[in-house]
Enzyme design. Structure first.
Site, mmCIF file in Angstrom:
data_model
loop_
_atom_site.group_PDB
_atom_site.id
_atom_site.type_symbol
_atom_site.label_atom_id
_atom_site.label_comp_id
_atom_site.label_asym_id
_atom_site.label_seq_id
_atom_site.Cartn_x
_atom_site.Cartn_y
_atom_site.Cartn_z
ATOM 1 N N SER A 136 -26.482 89.675 24.014
ATOM 2 C CA SER A 136 -25.534 90.488 24.789
ATOM 3 C C SER A 136 -26.072 91.045 26.093
ATOM 4 C CB SER A 136 -25.009 91.642 23.921
ATOM 5 O OG SER A 136 -24.139 91.147 22.932
ATOM 6 N N SER A 159 -16.643 94.831 21.291
ATOM 7 C CA SER A 159 -15.981 93.587 20.922
ATOM 8 C C SER A 159 -16.359 92.476 21.893
ATOM 9 C CB SER A 159 -14.458 93.766 20.923
ATOM 10 O OG SER A 159 -13.799 92.528 20.730
ATOM 11 N N GLY A 213 -29.771 93.105 23.429
ATOM 12 C CA GLY A 213 -28.973 92.015 22.910
ATOM 13 C C GLY A 213 -29.682 91.245 21.821
#
Length: 390
Positions: free
Chosen positions: A88, A195, A331
């Protein structure tokens, strides 16, 4: 004056030289000059992680260190500038691309996303800001985890099921349509929940507005201007190029699989990036130093929503007394790899790192990841000799 045109016409061509000159700091010998950092890095290995590589840039220059092993059965340490799956950490990149389009007048933060992507039937209350801030309410296609412990599954994104399907290719449209077939987490703008769907929609929005692929826009706007030669949007490519550390997954039958090869198209725009600690430092220092966005949009990016402390693609983290705040986005792809990316508000002090381990359905040593990371972050950003981050 149109600030965005200045960024594109003047600042961006000069950006590579300015930023790269700023990163040409001498590397200090890890064990000799900053043994306290090497000890903290080693703590990851002592806790059961396989390998770790760390890069720190601050007022003392640049320090790199590594510990553990590059792969099972080898005595070699992880390369200090090897490539890795970032997960991420790509989200601030995606957010920066969208905000550059806002700066150019091609998008408006609070306009309906559905105006640009009518084919998906998105709720017209969902705005660009909501995508970047995780306040759209869109179902997370990698699965929703609720406070009461219940789970609503999405795609095969973790565990043994993912392992057996880790080379499957996904299209962004496929991921978004799956999410839209599920009940939203909440009404748009009424909550905040992390999300991945938000950032895959953002990817498609970038492509629709520019008429070019997300990968090409990443190259044109960030990778080439900053000289990020170790960073790749892999698409369907499954191989980490060049030197790299290996991550692993232990299946329920005890078999240990090398997962350094995997297909991260399951996280399009939300987690599908290959990079290095050097490139992440260069990007995050440039972003927080005001070299990629106009000041007013960087300020918008760094306004945290009260629930998660998340702005537009960034977490805002208060480290407490005598430390100040940092901006960060860490991430992890499905298993075996973890990435750190932290910066002081002015971009002059950064911490970037990659950690590998033998993962499992119980997440193995990953349970200690945050505790170890908090210790490292405070050591870097709360050094009593240098004072709090400014």
């Amino acid at each position: 004056m149109n600030t965005s045109k200045v960024l594109r016409r003047v600042a961006i061509p000069a950006l590579a030289a300015a930023v790269l000159a700023g990163t040409a700091t001498p590397a200090l010998a890890a064990d000799r000059d900053r043994p306290e950092l090497q000890k903290t890095v080693q703590a990851y290995i002592d806790a059961g992680f396989l390998g770790v590589q760390v890069r720190i840039n601050d007022e003392r220059g640049e320090w790199t260190g590594s510990a553990g092993v590059r792969k099972l059965g080898s005595a070699a340490k992880p390369p200090t500038n090897g490539r890795f799956w970032t997960g991420s950490v790509i989200k601030p990149f995606t957010a920066t691309l969208l905000l550059q389009l806002v700066a150019e007048g091609k998008l408006t933060l609070d306009a309906p996303v559905a105006d640009h992507l009518p084919e998906f039937g998105l709720d017209r209350r969902i705005t660009v800001r909501m995508l970047l801030q995780h306040t759209s309410g869109l179902f997370n296609y990698t699965g929703e985890y609720y406070e009461d412990g219940t789970v609503k599954p999405g795609i095969l994104a973790t565990g043994d099921a993912w392992l057996a399907n880790r080379f499957r290719s996904y299209k962004p449209e496929e991921l978004v349509r799956l999410a839209l077939s599920k009940q939203p987490r909440f009404e748009p703008g009424t909550g905040q929940n992390y999300s991945n769907t938000n950032y895959t929609v953002a990817l498609m929005l970038i492509e629709k507005v520019t008429g070019r692929s997300y990968t090409e826009e990443m190259k044109r706007r960030i990778l080439r201007p900053l000289g990020l030669k170790g960073t790749v949007v892999p698409g369907d490519k499954t191989q980490l190029p060049g030197p790299h550390a290996h991550g692993y997954y232990r299946a329920q039958d005890g078999r240990v699989a090398d997962i350094s090869r995997q297909n991260l198209s399951l996280l399009a725009g939300a987690g599908d990036l290959i990079s290095t600690t050097q490139d992440l430092h260069t990007f995050f220092s440039a972003l927080n130093g005001g070299k990629l966005l106009p000041a007013e949009l960087l300020a918008e990016m760094r306004k945290p929503h009260p629930k998660m402390g998340y702005g537009l693609g960034l977490f805002v983290q208060d480290l407490g007394p005598n430390c100040g705040s940092v901006y960060q986005h860490n991430g992890s792809p499905p298993h075996g790899y973890g990435t750190l990316m932290y910066s002081s508000p002015d971009g002059k002090k950064t911490l970037t790192a990659s950690v590998t381990w033998v993962d499992s359905a119980t997440r193995g040593p990953a349970k200690d990841f945050q505790k170890l990371t908090d210790t490292l972050v405070k050591q870097v950003f709360c050094d009593e000799q240098t004072g709090p981050a400014q």
